[in-house]
Scaffold this motif. Structure first.
Motif, PDB file in Angstrom:
ATOM      1  N   MET A   1       7.365  -0.012  -4.007  1.00 14.80           N
ATOM      2  CA  MET A   1       6.389   0.978  -3.569  1.00 14.80           C
ATOM      3  C   MET A   1       6.230   0.964  -2.054  1.00 14.80           C
ATOM      4  O   MET A   1       6.107  -0.095  -1.442  1.00 14.80           O
ATOM      5  CB  MET A   1       5.037   0.701  -4.234  1.00 14.80           C
ATOM      6  N   ASN A   2       6.239   2.155  -1.452  1.00 15.98           N
ATOM      7  CA  ASN A   2       5.996   2.314  -0.015  1.00 15.98           C
ATOM      8  C   ASN A   2       4.659   3.031   0.182  1.00 15.98           C
ATOM      9  O   ASN A   2       4.391   4.043  -0.485  1.00 15.98           O
ATOM     10  CB  ASN A   2       7.115   3.128   0.636  1.00 15.98           C
ATOM     11  N   TYR A   3       3.841   2.513   1.081  1.00 14.53           N
ATOM     12  CA  TYR A   3       2.550   3.151   1.345  1.00 14.53           C
ATOM     13  C   TYR A   3       2.816   4.387   2.196  1.00 14.53           C
ATOM     14  O   TYR A   3       3.355   4.298   3.306  1.00 14.53           O
ATOM     15  CB  TYR A   3       1.629   2.197   2.079  1.00 14.53           C
ATOM     16  N   PRO A   4       2.482   5.584   1.714  1.00  9.35           N
ATOM     17  CA  PRO A   4       2.760   6.804   2.486  1.00  9.35           C
ATOM     18  C   PRO A   4       2.089   6.782   3.848  1.00  9.35           C
ATOM     19  O   PRO A   4       0.957   6.302   3.998  1.00  9.35           O
ATOM     20  CB  PRO A   4       2.191   7.927   1.597  1.00  9.35           C
ATOM     21  N   ALA A   5       2.767   7.339   4.851  1.00  4.18           N
ATOM     22  CA  ALA A   5       2.230   7.333   6.217  1.00  4.18           C
ATOM     23  C   ALA A   5       0.948   8.143   6.311  1.00  4.18           C
ATOM     24  O   ALA A   5       0.004   7.763   7.029  1.00  4.18           O
ATOM     25  CB  ALA A   5       3.285   7.876   7.180  1.00  4.18           C
ATOM     26  N   ALA A   6       0.894   9.277   5.589  1.00  4.12           N
ATOM     27  CA  ALA A   6      -0.316  10.111   5.644  1.00  4.12           C
ATOM     28  C   ALA A   6      -1.508   9.367   5.067  1.00  4.12           C
ATOM     29  O   ALA A   6      -2.616   9.412   5.623  1.00  4.12           O
ATOM     30  CB  ALA A   6      -0.077  11.410   4.879  1.00  4.12           C
ATOM     31  N   ALA A   7      -1.313   8.659   3.966  1.00  7.28           N
ATOM     32  CA  ALA A   7      -2.402   7.900   3.360  1.00  7.28           C
ATOM     33  C   ALA A   7      -2.807   6.739   4.246  1.00  7.28           C
ATOM     34  O   ALA A   7      -3.996   6.395   4.349  1.00  7.28           O
ATOM     35  CB  ALA A   7      -1.976   7.394   1.978  1.00  7.28           C
ATOM     36  N   ARG A   8      -1.825   6.118   4.910  1.00 10.73           N
ATOM     37  CA  ARG A   8      -2.155   5.004   5.803  1.00 10.73           C
ATOM     38  C   ARG A   8      -2.952   5.500   7.008  1.00 10.73           C
ATOM     39  O   ARG A   8      -3.908   4.840   7.452  1.00 10.73           O
ATOM     40  CB  ARG A   8      -0.864   4.319   6.255  1.00 10.73           C
TER      41      ARG A   8
ATOM     42  N   GLU B   1      -4.908   8.078   7.178  1.00  8.20           N
ATOM     43  CA  GLU B   1      -6.256   8.461   6.771  1.00  8.20           C
ATOM     44  C   GLU B   1      -6.997   7.330   6.069  1.00  8.20           C
ATOM     45  O   GLU B   1      -8.117   7.525   5.597  1.00  8.20           O
ATOM     46  CB  GLU B   1      -6.186   9.671   5.843  1.00  8.20           C
ATOM     47  N   LYS B   2      -6.366   6.175   5.986  1.00  8.38           N
ATOM     48  CA  LYS B   2      -6.959   5.002   5.337  1.00  8.38           C
ATOM     49  C   LYS B   2      -7.394   5.315   3.901  1.00  8.38           C
ATOM     50  O   LYS B   2      -8.507   4.985   3.478  1.00  8.38           O
ATOM     51  CB  LYS B   2      -8.132   4.473   6.154  1.00  8.38           C
ATOM     52  N   ILE B   3      -6.458   5.951   3.169  1.00  5.77           N
ATOM     53  CA  ILE B   3      -6.725   6.317   1.778  1.00  5.77           C
ATOM     54  C   ILE B   3      -6.419   5.121   0.889  1.00  5.77           C
ATOM     55  O   ILE B   3      -5.325   4.554   0.929  1.00  5.77           O
ATOM     56  CB  ILE B   3      -5.880   7.531   1.355  1.00  5.77           C
ATOM     57  N   GLU B   4      -7.387   4.729   0.072  1.00  2.00           N
ATOM     58  CA  GLU B   4      -7.206   3.660  -0.892  1.00  2.00           C
ATOM     59  C   GLU B   4      -7.744   4.129  -2.244  1.00  2.00           C
ATOM     60  O   GLU B   4      -8.632   4.967  -2.321  1.00  2.00           O
ATOM     61  CB  GLU B   4      -7.948   2.393  -0.462  1.00  2.00           C
ATOM     62  N   GLY B   5      -7.174   3.575  -3.306  1.00  2.39           N
ATOM     63  CA  GLY B   5      -7.642   3.939  -4.634  1.00  2.39           C
ATOM     64  C   GLY B   5      -6.553   3.754  -5.667  1.00  2.39           C
ATOM     65  O   GLY B   5      -5.514   3.109  -5.413  1.00  2.39           O
ATOM     66  N   THR B   6      -6.755   4.303  -6.839  1.00  2.00           N
ATOM     67  CA  THR B   6      -5.855   4.105  -7.970  1.00  2.00           C
ATOM     68  C   THR B   6      -5.269   5.436  -8.416  1.00  2.00           C
ATOM     69  O   THR B   6      -6.007   6.421  -8.593  1.00  2.00           O
ATOM     70  CB  THR B   6      -6.598   3.452  -9.149  1.00  2.00           C
ATOM     71  N   VAL B   7      -3.963   5.453  -8.599  1.00  2.00           N
ATOM     72  CA  VAL B   7      -3.250   6.599  -9.165  1.00  2.00           C
ATOM     73  C   VAL B   7      -2.891   6.245 -10.600  1.00  2.00           C
ATOM     74  O   VAL B   7      -2.253   5.222 -10.858  1.00  2.00           O
ATOM     75  CB  VAL B   7      -1.981   6.923  -8.360  1.00  2.00           C
ATOM     76  N   VAL B   8      -3.323   7.074 -11.541  1.00  5.17           N
ATOM     77  CA  VAL B   8      -3.049   6.827 -12.955  1.00  5.17           C
ATOM     78  C   VAL B   8      -1.850   7.678 -13.372  1.00  5.17           C
ATOM     79  O   VAL B   8      -1.891   8.909 -13.256  1.00  5.17           O
ATOM     80  CB  VAL B   8      -4.269   7.157 -13.835  1.00  5.17           C
ATOM     81  N   VAL B   9      -0.812   7.011 -13.849  1.00  4.68           N
ATOM     82  CA  VAL B   9       0.430   7.673 -14.226  1.00  4.68           C
ATOM     83  C   VAL B   9       0.659   7.486 -15.724  1.00  4.68           C
ATOM     84  O   VAL B   9       0.384   6.416 -16.275  1.00  4.68           O
ATOM     85  CB  VAL B   9       1.635   7.101 -13.436  1.00  4.68           C
ATOM     86  N   THR B  10       1.134   8.523 -16.383  1.00  2.00           N
ATOM     87  CA  THR B  10       1.509   8.429 -17.791  1.00  2.00           C
ATOM     88  C   THR B  10       2.983   8.786 -17.933  1.00  2.00           C
ATOM     89  O   THR B  10       3.494   9.648 -17.211  1.00  2.00           O
ATOM     90  CB  THR B  10       0.658   9.369 -18.662  1.00  2.00           C
ATOM     91  N   PHE B  11       3.656   8.117 -18.840  1.00  2.23           N
ATOM     92  CA  PHE B  11       5.078   8.364 -19.074  1.00  2.23           C
ATOM     93  C   PHE B  11       5.414   7.954 -20.494  1.00  2.23           C
ATOM     94  O   PHE B  11       4.625   7.303 -21.190  1.00  2.23           O
ATOM     95  CB  PHE B  11       5.957   7.606 -18.072  1.00  2.23           C
TER      96      PHE B  11
ATOM     97  N   ILE C   1      -1.928   2.499 -10.946  1.00  6.65           N
ATOM     98  CA  ILE C   1      -1.300   1.886  -9.781  1.00  6.65           C
ATOM     99  C   ILE C   1      -2.298   1.931  -8.634  1.00  6.65           C
ATOM    100  O   ILE C   1      -2.739   3.030  -8.240  1.00  6.65           O
ATOM    101  CB  ILE C   1       0.004   2.613  -9.403  1.00  6.65           C
ATOM    102  N   LYS C   2      -2.647   0.783  -8.114  1.00 13.42           N
ATOM    103  CA  LYS C   2      -3.653   0.698  -7.059  1.00 13.42           C
ATOM    104  C   LYS C   2      -2.999   0.646  -5.694  1.00 13.42           C
ATOM    105  O   LYS C   2      -2.107  -0.152  -5.435  1.00 13.42           O
ATOM    106  CB  LYS C   2      -4.528  -0.544  -7.268  1.00 13.42           C
ATOM    107  N   PHE C   3      -3.456   1.538  -4.793  1.00 12.78           N
ATOM    108  CA  PHE C   3      -3.028   1.547  -3.391  1.00 12.78           C
ATOM    109  C   PHE C   3      -4.131   0.914  -2.566  1.00 12.78           C
ATOM    110  O   PHE C   3      -5.285   1.378  -2.564  1.00 12.78           O
ATOM    111  CB  PHE C   3      -2.758   2.976  -2.917  1.00 12.78           C
ATOM    112  N   SER C   4      -3.791  -0.139  -1.854  1.00 16.98           N
ATOM    113  CA  SER C   4      -4.795  -0.854  -1.055  1.00 16.98           C
ATOM    114  C   SER C   4      -4.186  -1.243   0.280  1.00 16.98           C
ATOM    115  O   SER C   4      -3.070  -1.742   0.354  1.00 16.98           O
ATOM    116  CB  SER C   4      -5.268  -2.103  -1.810  1.00 16.98           C
ATOM    117  N   LEU C   5      -4.943  -0.988   1.363  1.00 12.36           N
ATOM    118  CA  LEU C   5      -4.516  -1.357   2.709  1.00 12.36           C
ATOM    119  C   LEU C   5      -4.898  -2.792   2.990  1.00 12.36           C
ATOM    120  O   LEU C   5      -6.015  -3.226   2.704  1.00 12.36           O
ATOM    121  CB  LEU C   5      -5.173  -0.438   3.750  1.00 12.36           C
ATOM    122  N   ARG C   6      -3.952  -3.545   3.576  1.00  8.16           N
ATOM    123  CA  ARG C   6      -4.231  -4.919   3.958  1.00  8.16           C
ATOM    124  C   ARG C   6      -4.658  -4.972   5.390  1.00  8.16           C
ATOM    125  O   ARG C   6      -4.031  -4.399   6.271  1.00  8.16           O
ATOM    126  CB  ARG C   6      -2.980  -5.786   3.741  1.00  8.16           C
ATOM    127  N   ASN C   7      -5.746  -5.662   5.638  1.00  8.12           N
ATOM    128  CA  ASN C   7      -6.238  -5.794   7.013  1.00  8.12           C
ATOM    129  C   ASN C   7      -5.449  -6.853   7.765  1.00  8.12           C
ATOM    130  O   ASN C   7      -5.126  -7.893   7.198  1.00  8.12           O
ATOM    131  CB  ASN C   7      -7.741  -6.151   7.004  1.00  8.12           C
TER     132      ASN C   7
END
Length: 204
Positions: free
Chosen positions: A126-133, A135-145, A198-204
């Motif tokens: 997983m790569n943290y998208p530049a736009a989300a980084r 804007e400091k976007i954090e949270g959970t994306v729920v995926v079904t497959f 899937i949780k996206f979280s920025l590390r300080n």
């Protein structure tokens, strides 16, 4: 010093191998077939004629090893409809159709190596998208497959997204996952829908 002279022994005399002529195999007497003697009969002796069966007689014939009475086709049982075959040939009637997708199975699908191995795979891929980084976007994306009958990943969708490229990144990584261990219902592999947060979280 005087050189040391080494005297070698004479070479051994090779004995010529005696040639033994091949021995012819012993003759085996084979018993011959015993034939019956020719029986001489007068020209006016009666000849027993055998009448061959015609096609009409052979229609209802039973070519078995035992002499039994034939069965009239009208007396045969009716053909069982295909709808009444549920449970025949070892089935229980609870098997899911091949093209159906279950929400739950007796044995749920599993990533090779378990949840810990899947978490390591997602963290590595997983790569943290530049736009989300930015804007400091954090949270959970729920995926079904769907984990198919052979363990392949199909029909990947986002149930809950964050935007800023996180949804597309989650879809990309899930689609690239290797085959899973498929789910089973009554011991038979089945397609099962799986939901993964899937949780996206920025590390300080």
């Amino acid at each position: 010093m005087e050189p040391v002279t080494i005297v070698l022994p004479p070479p051994p005399v090779e004995k010529q191998q005696e040639i033994v002529p091949p021995v012819a195999p012993a003759k085996v007497e084979v018993a011959t077939e015993v034939y019956a003697k020719t029986k001489v009969v007068p020209d006016n002796a009666p000849i027993k004629e055998v009448e061959l069966a015609n096609q009409e007689d052979l229609k209802n014939a039973d070519f078995g090893t035992k002499k039994i009475e034939g069965i009239d086709p009208a007396d045969l049982p009716a053909i069982v409809p295909s709808d009444d075959l549920t449970g025949i040939d070892g089935g229980t009637g609870n098997e899911a159709p091949e093209n159906s997708v279950l929400d739950f199975a007796e044995e749920m699908p599993e990533y090779a190596g378990g949840m810990s191995a899947m978490s390591k795979y997602l963290s590595r891929k997983m790569n943290y998208p530049a736009a989300a980084r930015a804007e400091k976007i954090e949270g959970t994306v729920v995926v079904t497959f769907v984990v198919g009958r052979s363990g392949e990943i199909e029909d990947v969708k986002v149930l809950k997204g964050l935007g800023f490229g996180t949804d597309d990144e989650a879809l990309r990584v899930i689609k690239s996952m290797p085959r899973w261990k498929p789910g089973k219902q009554n011991g038979i592999p089945v397609a099962v829908r799986y939901t993964l947060p899937i949780k996206f979280s920025l590390r300080n």
